[in-house]
Every structure is written in C-alpha cells, then in structure tokens.
Design a protein around this motif. Structure first.
Motif, mmCIF file in Angstrom:
data_model
loop_
_atom_site.group_PDB
_atom_site.id
_atom_site.type_symbol
_atom_site.label_atom_id
_atom_site.label_comp_id
_atom_site.label_asym_id
_atom_site.label_seq_id
_atom_site.Cartn_x
_atom_site.Cartn_y
_atom_site.Cartn_z
ATOM 1 N N LYS A 71 2.647 -0.783 -8.673
ATOM 2 C CA LYS A 71 2.359 0.496 -9.331
ATOM 3 C C LYS A 71 2.393 0.350 -10.851
ATOM 4 O O LYS A 71 2.279 1.354 -11.556
ATOM 5 C CB LYS A 71 3.358 1.548 -8.874
ATOM 6 C CG LYS A 71 4.799 1.288 -9.311
ATOM 7 C CD LYS A 71 5.684 2.438 -8.933
ATOM 8 C CE LYS A 71 7.045 1.908 -8.553
ATOM 9 N NZ LYS A 71 7.897 2.898 -7.943
ATOM 10 N N GLN B 296 0.823 -1.213 0.000
ATOM 11 C CA GLN B 296 0.000 0.000 0.000
ATOM 12 C C GLN B 296 0.861 1.268 0.000
ATOM 13 O O GLN B 296 0.469 2.299 -0.518
ATOM 14 C CB GLN B 296 -0.860 0.003 1.258
ATOM 15 C CG GLN B 296 -2.340 0.057 0.971
ATOM 16 C CD GLN B 296 -3.107 -0.011 2.262
ATOM 17 O OE1 GLN B 296 -2.864 -0.913 3.072
ATOM 18 N NE2 GLN B 296 -3.995 0.920 2.470
ATOM 19 N N VAL C 106 3.214 1.931 -1.674
ATOM 20 C CA VAL C 106 3.445 2.350 -3.051
ATOM 21 C C VAL C 106 2.131 2.696 -3.737
ATOM 22 O O VAL C 106 2.027 3.718 -4.414
ATOM 23 C CB VAL C 106 4.165 1.215 -3.812
ATOM 24 C CG1 VAL C 106 4.164 1.500 -5.307
ATOM 25 C CG2 VAL C 106 5.574 1.057 -3.282
ATOM 26 N N ARG D 116 5.487 -5.314 -3.960
ATOM 27 C CA ARG D 116 5.554 -3.885 -3.713
ATOM 28 C C ARG D 116 6.132 -3.161 -4.939
ATOM 29 O O ARG D 116 5.707 -2.060 -5.295
ATOM 30 C CB ARG D 116 6.432 -3.620 -2.483
ATOM 31 C CG ARG D 116 6.418 -2.187 -2.023
ATOM 32 C CD ARG D 116 7.179 -2.002 -0.737
ATOM 33 N NE ARG D 116 8.611 -2.184 -0.917
ATOM 34 C CZ ARG D 116 9.504 -2.063 0.072
ATOM 35 N NH1 ARG D 116 9.093 -1.797 1.301
ATOM 36 N NH2 ARG D 116 10.789 -2.246 -0.167
#
Lengths: 238, 788
Positions: A160, A112, A114, A156
C-alpha cells in the motif's frame, strides 16, 4: 547519511502502564522521541524494556496512559478507534515475528487483501517481486517456508506504499540465511521508497544496517547512536 | 480434590456459554421426550384406570328396538362376561337463556335403581334420578358447567316430540364420554350438546320402549377375541334393525383418545431424536476444537505421567457435565411443559381424575439418551486427545493447508473480495463440518416449517368443509324419515331462505372380505348447500345408479371404480343391495358415501324420503327460526354449522398458538445452538486472522463480515434443505394424524417457508452478533505476539 528535516513520529512524555490485578507495570516511562522520515531505525533492548509497547502505540494498536504522540502534524493520542483503523489502513505497514498470513488466501490474495482497500497501492505482483516472491505467487501459506511466508508478509505490508513500516522481530523465527533475505527485502523497500522503517530486534548484529539505533531499558530510551557507515544485510551474519 | 478434577471444573466454567448453548438444545429434546411420552402414558394410564374402575364395555351395538327377553341369549354368547342394555334416544333441549335449541343424547338408567353392569357413570354431585320419577335427570358435567347448571335447576326437553320439564338431580361423568362430540359436529360443544341420564321408566315412556332396549354393551372375558362376538351379536340382532356391532376402536370417544395418543407417540418418535442428533454434532464440534486448543496441555499432562485413560476420561467427563446440565434443565422444562399440556388436554378430555406421574423410568431414559448423545459426540475428539503422542502434542499444530481444487478455481474466477474468499474457502476446506452445520440449521428450519403449516392446514380445512362444502347454516335432523314434501314445511319456517333435503342412512358396505360401517347420504344432483367438495376443490355430484365413496373408505374396502359394493341398510333390518362403485373422491373428513336420491329410492322401492334438511337463514329472523324449531315435533335435532366453525376455530386456534409457539421456541433454540457454537469455533480458529485484518486497517464492521458472513451464508444454504425436510416432516405428521375420523391436509404456503426462514435467519444473525462482540475485545497485540 540523508538528512530529513520533517519528523514522521514525535512523542512527548509517552507513558504506558499496564495493570494486571494489583501490579502496575510501567512499560513506557516518559519517552521523548523523534523519528525522521525515511530513516531506518533499529530498536534494541531486553524483554520488557518497552520497545514493543512503543511500536504498538506508534502503529495505533495500543493507547498511551499519558503523554502525546504525533504522526506528522496529527496527534494520534486520544484518536477514536475508527480513526486509528483509518490511520493503520492508510499509513502503516506491520511485520510480525509470526507472519500472520491468512491461511486460506494465497500469497497474491494475502497482498490483495491490502491493495483492495488502500488508496494508492502497487500491484500485488510488484510487491511480491520486490521481496523476490514473484515465483510463488499462487501458493498458500502452508505451502511456503517460514522465510517465504515472512517475505509475503513484508510484501503485504509495503504494497500500500505505507509511510512507515513497523517490524517486530521480523527475523526472530528464522535462521540466519533466511533472515538475511528478509532484511534485504526491508532494506530495499527503505532505499527505494524512502519508507520510514522501525525494526525491533533482539539481534544486535542487525544494528549495523540501521541509520540510527535506539536502545531501551526499563521503559526509557537508554542510548541513541547514529551509524556513520551502514552495512548491507548481506554482510550481516549471526 | 485432585488437580485434574479441578482443571475439569474450571474448563467447564470457561466453556460455560458454549456448554449452555448445547445444554439448551439437549434440554429441549429431553423436555419433549418427557412431555410426549409422559402425556401419552398419562392419557393411556388414566384411560385404562377409568375404564377398569367404571367397567367400560368392549363391544357396543345399536338397534331399533329389541325385547329385553333376548338378553339371556346375548349373555350366553361365548366369551361374554357381562351385558348391559339400555334405552337411548335423541332430545332437543330448550335451555333457559339460550336462543337456539341444544341437543342431547338420552340414556336410561337401570330400572331397579342399581348400578349399570357396564359403562358405569360416575356421580360427581347430587344424586341419581329417582327410578320412579319421570321428571328428574342427571346431566354430564361439562354440559352442566358450560351452562352453569346445578342440581335443582330445570330445563325443557323435547323427547320424541313431547316437551317436558326436567329437573337436574345429579351431575356425572362417564367413561363413554371422555371426549363428547355431538352428531355432525367437529369439536366438542359442551353448552350445546349434553348427555342426559333418565330413569328407565321415563326413557321407556318417552321413546315407547317398554320392555325393550335400543343399545347393548358387552364386556368380554380377558383374552376373548372380539371378532366372533361381534359377528354372533350381529346375527342375533339382525332382525331388530341393528346398525352393526363394533368394538372399542369405533367407539367415538375412545377413537379420539386413540388418535391423540398416536399423535403424541409420533411426536415422541420424531422430535427428540432431532435434538439428540444435533447435540451429538455440537458436542463433537466443540470438543474437537477444545482438544485442538489444548494440545500443549494434553502433551504436558502426558509428559507428567497421566495415561490415556485419564485424558480420555477428562474430555468425556467434560461432555458428560454439559449433558447433565442439559438433562437437568430438560427435566425441569419437561415437567413444567407436561403439566401445562395436561391442563390443555383437560379442556378436551373429561376425566374424573388424571394419573399424571411421570415415571422415574421416563426420566432415567431421557438422562441415558442425553448422556449417550453428548458422549458419543465427544468420543472422537477424546480418543484423538488420548492418542496424541506427548512430543507431537506440545509442538504447534500443522497449519491448515489449502489447495486449489476445481471448486476453488471456479470460485476465484468470480473475483470475490478477499474476505469473501476467506469465508468460501473456509467452508470448502472442511466440507463435512460445513455439511453438518447446514444440516443442523436445516433441521431447525424444518421444525419451524412443520409446525407453521398447521394453522394454514386448518384454515384450508375449514374453507373446504364449510365455505365450499357445507354452505347450509343449520341442519335439521328429522326424527323419522319424511316424504320429500316435508321440505316445503321446512322452507316455510321463519327466517329460512333456502332448504335442501337429503336422506341419511347407516349402512354396512362389503367388498369381498372387507366390511366397513358408514353413513350413506342420498341427495338430488345440483345441490347448492351440501356439496361434495374434494381436497383439490372440485365439486362432485352424487352419481345416479352408483355409489361415490371417499378415497379413505374405498381404500378400507380395497374397492376400485367399477367394483360392485354390497350395501346393507342397517336401519332396515340389514336388507342388502348391490351398487357399482361409480367413483372415489379425496376428502378430509369422515368415511363418506353418497348416491343419488332417486337411485336410493328405487332401491327401497318407495317415493323419495328425506331424513335431514339443510337451510340458510335470514340473520334477522334467527331467533324466530330457533323458537319455531324448538316446538317442531318432527325435528330430532339442529346442527348449527356456523357455531361449529366458530368453536372449531376458537379451540383449535388457541391450541395451535400454544403448540406453534413451543415449536418456534424449539426452532430458535436449535438455530441459536448451531449458529452460536459454529461462530464461537470460527472465532477461536480465526482469532489470529481476524486480528491481522484489524491490524491491516480493516474496520470492526469489515472484520465482522467474515465472522457473521460465514454464519449467515451457512444459514442461507440451510434454507432449501430445511424447506425440503420440513415438508417431508409435515407430510409424515399429516400421515400419522390421518385416522378414520379425519385427515389433515398438507397445505404448504410460501408464507410458511418464508416465516420459518425469517425466524431461522434472525436467530442465526443474533447468535453471530453475540459472538461478534468478541471482535471488539480482541487483544490485537496479544493475539499476534503468540504462536498458535
């Protein structure tokens, strides 16, 4: 092999000199290189051959002493600190040998971290499912094994939907069986999203899963080989 | 030099910033210890030496007029070593260049021209007045200095209604007047109140005391109890209008010195321990982190064959090094501070000399305490280092494990951002450390609150006592009681707008076994100028048919409303009346006692009489008023209240500024010490995580939020307990400052808390920002490539 016309990274005469005291070390010595979009590239080479320095400069963690670097059409040599931060936030995913998870955040919360600031992220749960960590989503790093921590780190890095994934010895601290699961995660991301992936390793066995293998020696590119046939990670053993 | 010692020195240098922050906190504690202990000792020792050299008396008594023939009887009282009798009186002075009248206390010198047996004044300049002369005078040094008088100068004194010109022959100091305060004044007014020494002949002539004395002082044999002597003296002097003998404790100058010494002792008892405790905590916190970082080195040293003792000694020595730096700095600060404070004290206390050598013992004590505080803090971490098995030491430390407790579920339910979650979980993960950090910062806030409240308290005091309580601008003290009609004469003086009279009488109040000497004021109800205003702002009328006492006086007598109080009128040969205690009032100043003027007159079986008149003045006619008063025979003195208030504000204000600045500095040092070390340790523990955030694309500002946010959150959490502790410390201080003379109100305005919090938060923010710069220097690559 897919053929990609557009390069993601391009370097010209890239040179990095570290000076400590009176000794100047030429970590990179005039590297000209092009990394194509969607390619899975493995960087091989002895310690001090310059591969980590290249990765750090490509990822905006370090600056070149001379030469130029382009990300797509944008030159990142000479970019400001804020611009490099922006670049890392929007385009780059990193995976390190020592997972570097935040100890006080759970697996989900680490991801989260990121997704909260990225432009077009996937839900943290989806990223963790991709690396097969959906079942340990609320665990803290101290409650996870090394391989599990590295997979959270990959989740992670990919959450994105980065354009490039830069991995420095991602399996260096892991045993063979756990390492394979981590490589499978990397390969899955590369296949599914076409994320340009660069992996540094000392482990020559891993080269079999790459599109392209670049060998470094003394700060220069010593050899570039293209794999006509790639092996799946499950076929790799060390 | 052994390699291990060299490592020690380099470690010290490497930790110099954190070491300095700790050393500064310790230095403050050491400095205050030196200052308060040194100063109270200096006052005590100087006073003791002065008293001894100048034969300060043990027992004092005032009478109206006693024939000198009684002296052998007094000298023969058991326990009495020496007796000195003299004539004392009040004088109004007309000083050249001064509009309003000044006042003086007149003391006679021995008739034979020799030294007094007791309370020997010390001639500083010139010579004593000629025993045969009636026109020569010696004055006290502060009075001379404030008015620019030199031997040879002259002024006019009105003695018992007769004006005469006196020429100054000498300037002197006296152990009786180390702290000189005029009747009714709150602060010394050196220009407006003087001590005059006249020859016995001159004094006797002025006050009609030939062959008699009006005060007597006794010294006692060492070890002789003063109680029986006071009782015997009272019995002996009772027929002569004695006001009651008393010991040194009720001698005004001595009582003020006692109060000051008590205050210094209180400060010595409260403040240095705060700094020592914080030092212990800071050393513990920093050493714990150093040992954690040096695990591998400790393992290596052990593998190389260094024993537990060597490892233990290494870390203890590191803390001792920091402590020594703090102690040395504290010695310097303390010595400078003590001298500065001693100079400040010299303005209030008139000593002919000052014995101010901070004894080596005080230095040694502060060093021992400082070292002990630091080493106590280092002990736990050092023992842990010494006990680390080499194999475990060289393996990386187990990562801190977090678990989801109830608090954590509550936290995540609030959906904070991830960086906020990092801060909150970090604080919850080490609750003891969090609590101690909060306590440390709270102590800083409390120091700021406790020092800040003082100016407010003084403003309040002045407002209560003057703007509400004593609204008269001047008080005329009548030489003898006059019929109430005399007030008419006062009202007709030029410039007088309003005049009110009252009767003031020295009394001894007795309730059961308890006795207390006080001043009884008898007034008419409905007074507009001199009013009794309680600490909570109520105006109380003097009761008809009963007594009203200040709570302090009632407590001293152990009396409750309804009790009968025996009132002995000391100025009337101790004639005794009984009055019921009608009520008590909380007051800040003095041992007040009041009754209604008619009640008082009935007791005395005479028409109402007054002994003082309060007036308000027309500013335009002030000069005429003063000129008229100077020539008025019945007036023994004038007290100018507005001048009093101004003097009070000036002197106290200057004092408060110095003291408040010192405390503000101390509060900042504590805050900075705690916040800086906390942030440094957090920076060290979180370097890797903060670098990770940078790599993930968080900007410097966002990453700084984690570091600075934690410090500021701790600082914010520290405010409420800090206010609470500060209020408690302020209460402790006001309690310890309360004496027979006055008490300090506890006035805590919201602004006091706000200011303290603002200073603390700013200091914490500055400290965190200094550490924050390290984020800019974070070597992202290096941090992430290495294993913890």
């Amino acid at each position: 092999m897919e053929t990609q016309v557009q390069p993601v990274f391009r370097t010209e005469g890239l040179t990095r000199i570290y000076t400590s005291g009176e000794v100047a070390v030429r970590a990179l010595d005039g590297v000209d290189l092009t990394l194509e979009a969607g390619a899975f590239t493995v960087l091989l080479g002895a310690s001090g051959s310059g591969k980590s320095t290249l990765l750090n400069i490509l990822g905006g963690l370090d600056r070149a002493t001379a030469g130029r670097v382009w990300f797509r059409d944008t030159e990142i040599t000479g970019a400001s600190d804020a611009a490099l931060t922006r670049f890392r936030r929007d385009h780059v995913g990193f995976v390190f040998q020592f997972y570097n998870l935040i100890a006080s955040l759970t697996a989900r919360e680490n991801v989260q971290l990121v997704t909260d600031v990225a432009r077009n992220p996937m839900p943290p749960e989806e990223a963790l499912d991709l690396v097969d960590m959906g079942h340990r989503i609320d665990h803290f790093p101290a409650q996870l094994s090394g391989g599990e921590q590295q997979r959270v780190a990959i989740a992670r890095a990919i959450a994105k939907r980065p354009d490039v994934l830069l991995c420095d010895e991602p399996t260096g601290a892991l045993d063979s069986r756990t390492g394979v699961r981590v490589l499978e995660a990397l390969a899955a991301v590369n296949d599914r999203f076409g994320t340009t992936t660069v992996v540094i390793t000392h482990n020559a066995a891993i080269r079999a899963m790459a599109h392209r293998v670049i060998r470094f020696a003394d700060g220069r590119v010593a050899e570039v080989t293209e794999n006509a046939r790639r092996l799946p990670p499950s076929a790799i053993d060390w | 030099m052994r390699a291990l010692d060299r490592k020690l020195l380099r470690d010290l240098r490497r930790q110099s910033a954190q070491g300095a922050a700790i050393a500064l906190v310790l230095a403050c504690g050491v400095a205050i210890l030196l200052m308060s202990v040194g100063l109270s000792r200096a006052l005590e020792e100087t006073r003791a030496a002065y008293y001894e050299r100048n034969r300060f008396a043990d027992v004092f008594a005032s009478v109206r007029r006693v024939p000198r023939t009684l002296l052998p009887e007094i000298a023969a009282l058991p326990g009495v070593l020496a007796v000195e009798a003299r004539i004392e009186g009040a004088a109004v002075l007309d000083l050249p260049g001064r509009t309003e009248a000044a006042q003086a206390r007149v003391l006679s010198l021995p008739a034979d021209g020799g030294e007094p047996a007791l309370n020997l004044p010390l001639l500083r300049e010139g010579r004593w007045p000629d025993p045969e002369s009636a026109a020569e005078v010696a004055v006290n040094e502060p009075f001379a200095r404030a008015n620019g008088f030199r031997p040879g100068d002259s002024f006019t004194a009105i003695l018992d209604g007769r004006a005469r010109v006196l020429t100054i022959t000498g300037i002197a100091l006296s152990p009786e007047f180390i702290y000189t305060i005029g009747p009714g004044a709150m602060m010394p007014d050196n220009a407006g109140y003087g001590i005059l020494w006249l020859s016995d002949r001159a004094a006797a002539a002025a006050f009609g005391m030939q062959g008699a004395f009006s005060t007597v002082a006794l010294s006692l044999w060492a070890g002789a109890p003063e109680g029986p002597v006071i009782d015997a003296l009272d019995r002996l002097l009772a027929p002569f209008g004695a006001v009651g003998a008393h010991g040194r404790d009720a001698q005004m100058s001595n009582a003020f010195l006692d109060a000051e010494i008590t205050q210094l002792r209180t400060i010595a008892a409260i403040l240095p321990p705060v700094f020592l405790v914080i030092t212990t905590y800071l050393v513990g916190m920093v050493m714990g982190r150093i040992v954690e970082l040096e695990r591998a080195e400790i393992g290596l040293l052990k593998a190389l064959g260094y024993g537990r003792g060597a490892i233990l000694g290494q870390y203890m020595a590191l803390s001792a090094g920091v402590a020594m730096a703090g102690v040395l700095l504290g010695w310097v600060l303390g010595t400078v501070l003590s001298q500065a404070m001693a100079r400040l004290y010299a303005q209030y206390f008139d000593f002919p000399f000052l014995i101010f050598g901070l004894s080596p013992g005080v230095y040694a004590l502060s060093a021992v305490l400082g070292l002990a505080a630091a080493m106590l803090g280092a002990l736990r971490a050092s023992l842990r280092a010494a006990a680390l098995p080499p194999a475990v030491a060289m393996a990386p430390p187990v990562p801190p494990s977090y678990r989801r407790g109830i608090a954590d579920r509550a936290l995540t339910a609030l959906r904070p951002s991830q960086p906020t979650l990092m801060i909150l979980r970090g604080l919850l993960r080490w609750p003891l450390r969090t609590a101690l950090s909060i306590l440390g910062l709270a102590l800083a806030v409390s120091v700021l609150v406790a020092s800040n409240f003082f100016p407010d308290a003084l403003d309040f005091l002045v407002d209560q006592s003057f703007n509400l309580g004593n609204r008269q601008e001047a008080i005329l003290i009548l030489g003898a009681e006059a019929p109430e009609g005399a007030l008419m004469a006062v009202a007709r003086l030029p410039g007088v707008l309003q005049a009110e009279g009252q009767s003031v009488a020295p009394v001894r109040l007795t309730h059961g076994p308890r006795q207390k000497t006080a001043t009884l004021e008898a007034r008419r109800p409905g007074a507009d100028l001199a009013r009794i205003v309680t600490t909570d702002g109520r105006t109380v009328e003097p009761p008809a048919g009963g007594l009203l006492l200040s709570e302090r006086l009632a407590a001293a007598l152990d009396a409750a409303p309804g009790d009968m109080i025996e009132v002995a009128l000391l100025a009337r040969g101790g004639e005794v009346h009984a009055l019921p205690l009608a009520g008590t009032v909380p007051l800040y100043f003095g041992l007040g006692a009041w009754t209604d003027l008619d009640t008082f007159s009935r007791l005395l079986r005479e028409a109402p009489r007054i002994s003082a008149a309060g007036v308000t003045l027309d500013r335009a006619a002030e000069a005429e008023f003063h000129a008229a008063v100077k020539g008025l025979p019945g007036v023994a003195g004038t007290i100018l209240l507005d001048r009093n208030v101004a003097a009070f504000r000036d002197t106290i204000g200057e004092n408060v500024l110095v003291v408040t600045s010192i405390y503000a500095f101390l509060g900042i040092v504590i805050t900075a010490g705690v916040a800086y070390n906390g942030a440094r340790i957090q920076m060290s523990e979180r370097a890797r995580e903060l670098a990770s955030l940078r790599i993930l694309g968080f900007s410097r500002g966002e990453v700084s939020y984690v570091l600075v946010g934690e410090t500021m959150l701790l600082a914010l959490l520290a405010q409420p307990p800090g206010w609470w502790i500060g209020a408690a410390v302020a209460r402790l201080l006001t309690d310890s400052f309360a004496s027979d003379l006055y008490s300090v109100p506890l006035v805590l305005n919201p602004a006091t808390f706000a200011q303290a919090s603002l200073v603390c938060l700013l200091a914490a923010f500055a400290a965190a920002m200094v550490v924050r710069r390290r984020i800019d220097r974070l070597d992202l690559v290096a941090v992430l490539k290495t294993r913890e």
